[in-house]
Scaffold this active site. Structure first.
Site, PDB file in Angstrom:
ATOM      1  N   CYS A 162      -0.906  49.395  26.066  1.00  0.00           N
ATOM      2  CA  CYS A 162      -0.195  50.621  25.421  1.00  0.00           C
ATOM      3  C   CYS A 162       0.350  51.411  26.557  1.00  0.00           C
ATOM      4  O   CYS A 162      -0.174  51.726  27.770  1.00  0.00           O
ATOM      5  CB  CYS A 162      -1.130  51.352  24.550  1.00  0.00           C
ATOM      6  N   CYS A 197      -7.797  43.272  12.280  1.00  0.00           N
ATOM      7  CA  CYS A 197      -7.136  44.228  13.051  1.00  0.00           C
ATOM      8  C   CYS A 197      -6.159  43.545  13.999  1.00  0.00           C
ATOM      9  O   CYS A 197      -6.683  42.859  14.728  1.00  0.00           O
ATOM     10  CB  CYS A 197      -8.263  45.230  13.914  1.00  0.00           C
ATOM     11  N   CYS A 207     -12.942  50.140  17.476  1.00  0.00           N
ATOM     12  CA  CYS A 207     -11.645  50.639  17.643  1.00  0.00           C
ATOM     13  C   CYS A 207     -11.789  51.068  19.347  1.00  0.00           C
ATOM     14  O   CYS A 207     -12.570  51.927  19.614  1.00  0.00           O
ATOM     15  CB  CYS A 207     -11.490  52.005  16.853  1.00  0.00           C
ATOM     16  N   CYS A 221      -9.317  56.339  24.783  1.00  0.00           N
ATOM     17  CA  CYS A 221      -9.094  54.871  24.372  1.00  0.00           C
ATOM     18  C   CYS A 221      -9.144  54.122  25.361  1.00  0.00           C
ATOM     19  O   CYS A 221      -8.181  54.387  26.491  1.00  0.00           O
ATOM     20  CB  CYS A 221      -7.701  54.921  23.488  1.00  0.00           C
TER      21      CYS A 221
HETATM   22  N1  SAH Z   1      -1.854  53.149  18.668  1.00  0.00           N
HETATM   23  C1  SAH Z   1      -2.105  53.341  17.539  1.00  0.00           C
HETATM   24  C2  SAH Z   1      -3.139  52.196  16.626  1.00  0.00           C
HETATM   25  C3  SAH Z   1      -4.132  51.362  17.518  1.00  0.00           C
HETATM   26  S1  SAH Z   1      -5.523  52.553  17.961  1.00  0.00           S
HETATM   27  C4  SAH Z   1      -2.992  54.793  17.230  1.00  0.00           C
HETATM   28  O1  SAH Z   1      -3.400  55.142  18.074  1.00  0.00           O
HETATM   29  O2  SAH Z   1      -3.146  55.042  15.905  1.00  0.00           O
HETATM   30  C5  SAH Z   1      -6.477  52.767  16.481  1.00  0.00           C
HETATM   31  C6  SAH Z   1      -7.452  53.572  16.091  1.00  0.00           C
HETATM   32  O3  SAH Z   1      -8.489  53.606  17.053  1.00  0.00           O
HETATM   33  C7  SAH Z   1      -6.825  55.108  16.388  1.00  0.00           C
HETATM   34  O4  SAH Z   1      -7.063  55.974  15.309  1.00  0.00           O
HETATM   35  C8  SAH Z   1      -7.491  55.551  17.833  1.00  0.00           C
HETATM   36  O5  SAH Z   1      -7.178  56.731  17.961  1.00  0.00           O
HETATM   37  C9  SAH Z   1      -8.777  54.907  17.438  1.00  0.00           C
HETATM   38  N2  SAH Z   1      -9.298  54.874  18.910  1.00  0.00           N
HETATM   39  C10 SAH Z   1      -9.076  54.726  20.021  1.00  0.00           C
HETATM   40  N3  SAH Z   1      -9.948  54.841  20.977  1.00  0.00           N
HETATM   41  C11 SAH Z   1     -11.278  54.914  20.433  1.00  0.00           C
HETATM   42  C12 SAH Z   1     -12.654  54.810  20.734  1.00  0.00           C
HETATM   43  N4  SAH Z   1     -13.060  54.745  22.082  1.00  0.00           N
HETATM   44  N5  SAH Z   1     -13.442  55.134  19.667  1.00  0.00           N
HETATM   45  C13 SAH Z   1     -13.164  55.310  18.316  1.00  0.00           C
HETATM   46  N6  SAH Z   1     -11.806  55.296  17.995  1.00  0.00           N
HETATM   47  C14 SAH Z   1     -11.020  55.015  18.758  1.00  0.00           C
HETATM   48 FE1  SF4 Z   2      -2.385  53.729  22.433  1.00  0.00          FE
HETATM   49 FE2  SF4 Z   2      -4.885  53.891  22.345  1.00  0.00          FE
HETATM   50 FE3  SF4 Z   2      -3.485  56.197  22.076  1.00  0.00          FE
HETATM   51 FE4  SF4 Z   2      -3.310  54.319  20.240  1.00  0.00          FE
HETATM   52  S1  SF4 Z   2      -5.228  55.606  20.712  1.00  0.00           S
HETATM   53  S2  SF4 Z   2      -1.486  55.170  21.106  1.00  0.00           S
HETATM   54  S3  SF4 Z   2      -3.563  52.253  21.384  1.00  0.00           S
HETATM   55  S4  SF4 Z   2      -3.751  54.925  23.930  1.00  0.00           S
END
Ligand code: SAH
Ligand code: SF4
Length: 399
Positions: free
Chosen positions: A136, A129, A376, A143
């Site tokens: 970000c 990953c 994630c 997130c």
């Molecule tokens: N910015 C991109 C890629 C990075 S995040 C995006 O948002 O897709 C990767 C994945 O993890 C995304 O699907 C995001 O929504 C998820 N994710 C973020 N925070 C999380 C959390 N606390 N628990 C589970 N999944 C999460």
């Molecule tokens: Fe950025 Fe997290 Fe949203 Fe992905 S899920 S776009 S890493 S803030």
């Protein structure tokens, strides 16, 4: 007029003193010209160095035995094959590994970025990953990464270096020995790192050019040789770049959907205010190369009492009608200070049954590496945490 790739003029060579690891073929060519290698020789030298750097995982130019001594000496004088430093490695009870990687400064203003990179081993595959940005700019409320201010985009080289570092750490280049402190998949036709997901820190489609160039290096068949079908770029929904990703990078696509109504998605993924669900799904319908054999993954994080009702599961199925899709239900991974909780297991099962009965394989992604905050959305670099701790300490002191 189209020029042969190797002869494209005006490319920036890697600066003297910096590492060639992560460089594209064009970057290598420009760097060789910079140290006086004749044009007619450049293509052959690039091909040789490419094998050494990306297939053999060479750490020194002196290993490059099919390159004459004078050129090896000149390369050593002007460039390195250094990797970014692995500051810490954490190995989870389930074999997941998390590395904190420190990138050297890219210019005089940059203090050097720290990013996290996670490796998830399974019996028949290993998934890396990778991060595309430090922090970000987007602020998805569930997130952890979204709470970290963007420091900067990662360069193409830095994105590729994450795989090179991972393979070093896993002893995965020819002649290296794998570590013995955790499971690493191996055997006939099984690669330690077989898949890459851009699901680490950052929004890859806000760093599109570097991500696209990095994918070119990662998927080059003479080097790191990862199949584009095993590279997935996850986006929170940067609609204008989705078509470009399919056309120019040709990878698999994952969409962080997380909600089926705009009002809720506006809160969870604020980018939805700019690119609402309808536009996002329209872009998915037209994703270049999408087919039943190349489905789009829709990620849906299960948040207790927020987006996890049976009605929402049914609406999800309705919304995705006609799109070759996989649905990935992700149990929410909590992080310190979050306002959300993960849905109950029975709720997740009920949701998953509705999706399954509609004909979707709906694996609930087992959280991996939770014990080391590697799952994630839990990624946030240590510097930031340390800074926050330092700030708190100062505040404590002041009060
Ligand atoms: N910015 C991109 C890629 C990075 S995040 C995006 O948002 O897709 C990767 C994945 O993890 C995304 O699907 C995001 O929504 C998820 N994710 C973020 N925070 C999380 C959390 N606390 N628990 C589970 N999944 C999460
Ligand atoms: Fe950025 Fe997290 Fe949203 Fe992905 S899920 S776009 S890493 S803030």
């Amino acid at each position: 007029m189209s020029l042969p790739a190797m002869d494209t003029a005006g490319l920036a060579p890697v600066p003297f003193g910096a590492s060639l690891v992560g460089a594209s073929r064009n970057d290598l060519a420009a760097s060789l010209r910079e140290i006086g290698v004749a044009n007619r020789e450049v293509r052959m030298r690039v091909a040789q160095m490419w094998r050494w750097i990306y297939f053999q995982g060479a750490h020194s130019f002196d290993e490059m035995l099919n390159i004459g001594k004078p050129l090896r000496a000149s390369l050593t004088q002007h460039y390195t094959l250094a990797r970014p430093e692995v500051v810490t490695q954490q190995v989870s009870g389930d074999g997941t590994r998390k590395w904190l990687i420190r990138m050297p400064p890219v210019d005089t203003r940059d203090k050097g970025a720290e990013i996290e990179c996670v490796y998830i081993p399974e019996s028949d595959r290993g998934t890396l990953c990778v991060s595309s940005q430090v922090g970000c700019t987007l602020t998805c409320t569930f997130c952890h990464t979204g709470t970290q201010k963007l420091v900067r985009n990662l360069t193409q080289q830095e994105i590729v270096q994450q795989l090179v570092v991972a393979r070093d750490m896993l002893g995965d280049f020819p002649g290296q020995t794998p570590p013995t402190d955790g499971f690493i998949p191996s055997g006939e036709g099984v690669r330690a790192v077989s898949n890459i997901v851009f699901m680490g820190m950052g929004e890859p489609l806000y760093n599109f050019d570097n991500v696209r160039e990095a994918i070119g290096v990662l998927s080059d068949g003479d080097g790191l040789s990862l199949s584009k079908r095993r590279i997935t770029v996850s986006t929170s929904g940067v609609v204008p770049e989705i078509g470009n990703l399919g056309e120019q990078a040709g990878t698999m696509l994952a969409i962080s959907l997380h909600a089926v109504r705009d009002d809720l998605r506006n809160t969870l993924v604020p980018l939805n205010k700019k690119y609402p669900i309808r536009d996002l799904l329209e872009a998915c319908r037209h994703y270049p190369g999408v087919s039943n054999a190349r489905r789009i993954t829709f990620e849906y994080v299960m948040l207790k009492g927020v987006n996890d009702s049976p009605a929402e599961a049914r609406e999800l199925v309705r919304l995705l009608k006609g799109i070759p899709a996989k649905i990935n239900l992700i149990p929410f991974n909590p992080w310190p200070g979050t306002r959300y909780e993960c849905s109950d297991w029975e709720t997740i099962e009920k949701f998953s049954d509705i999706v399954f009965n509609a004909g979707y394989a709906s694996p609930v992604r087992t959280p991996r590496g939770r014990d080391i905050l590697a799952a994630c959305g839990q990624l946030k670099s240590e510097t930031e945490k340390l800074r926050a701790r330092a700030r708190l300490a100062v505040e404590d002191h002041d009060s």
